[in-house]
Design an enzyme around this catalytic site. Sequence first.
Site, PDB file in Angstrom:
ATOM      1  CG  ASP A 284      -2.347   1.365   0.888  1.00  0.00           C
ATOM      2  OD1 ASP A 284      -2.396   1.399   0.334  1.00  0.00           O
ATOM      3  OD2 ASP A 284      -2.819   1.272   1.922  1.00  0.00           O
TER       4      ASP A 284
ATOM      5  CG  ASP B 185      -5.917  -4.902   1.547  1.00  0.00           C
ATOM      6  OD1 ASP B 185      -6.204  -4.158   3.244  1.00  0.00           O
ATOM      7  OD2 ASP B 185      -6.238  -4.032   1.011  1.00  0.00           O
TER       8      ASP B 185
END
Length: 377
Positions: free
Chosen positions: A93, A268
Amino acid sequence: MSLPNHFEVVGRDGEARTGLLTAPHGVVRTPAFMPVGTQGAMKGLQWCEIRDAGADIVLGNTYHLMLRPGAERIAELGGLQRFTTWDGPMLTDSGGFQVMSLAQLRKVKEHGVTFRSHIDGTAIELTPERAIEVQRLLGSDIAMQLDECVRLPAEHGDIERAMQLSLRWAERSKRAFEGAPAGHMLFGIIQGGDDPELRRASARALAGIGFHGYAIGGLAVGEPQAVMLAIIEETVPSMPTDRPRYLMGVGTPDDLVGAVARGIDMFDCVMPTRNGRHGMAFTRFGQINLRNARHADDPRPLDEESSWPATRGYSRAYLHHLVRSGETLGAMLLSGINVAYYQSLMQGMRAAIADGTFQQFRERTLEGWSRGDLAAR
């Protein structure tokens, strides 16, 4: 200009689809759920357990890893996979979520974001270029553009401003990604809050820029599930059909099934391990609270038909005891049980899509959750 495609759709059933994403460290079967190892560790679990549970890919976080132990240090130690011993694909991320979640510690400007480190208060600048640099130092298979995520509900003007800024950052992120090693990927992030037109505009603009894959960001940040699913329905038709679609930060098993039905490929969430640490188990009977006194004398396992040893091997009474006693083993076992259930759910959806029986699988799964674990007595 579009980037090379490493994704192949191998089966469809309605809007749901299954595919293969080829990354430098291996092949990811989709739909895929990525367990979250924010700081290079999976809370309560060893990496071998994540692999044994069936995960093909995991997630790490740029913001946290650049603060500690530092991206340059990880690069000197051989990259994030070697550093952690996880030998499969990894997505990082960009740190954009922290732009929202650490609002009291940051300032957003055109150039980038200035953070106050939550560790020691040091001022740190994160630009689209630095976010890509950090992710390349980490060596992740899939990097994410830097974006600004707005917590919902929010004013339309704030949502549109953040969406437009994220598009400009997307262009800068792509330029910064030029020269990345072959096979490594960059995903763009669609923003636009709960406004369908802004979502469509963001998706079309990102497709015009061209990325290896496309993520829907800024959902599961305060809006009801019905709004989230409606936004997915409005957004997916504007996303390229030949590229992976990633719904960031989601979510519950019900969220996953609903999003796969609408064409999403990747997910996720911290929920499996976080809820496990708080005594909650995810099973085919729904979510079970092991803190509840009704489990104290129950000799049954959570699910005797599960392929995961801890799910079928430990009694509810013992798990209840561990949770109520605050034993670390309880959090470890339940985290593993939850990660394994999420992977089992994804495998079930992949198989059902391939067989053309996704709707039946979905109905059967929802029925099991609604019946609950008491009906299993």
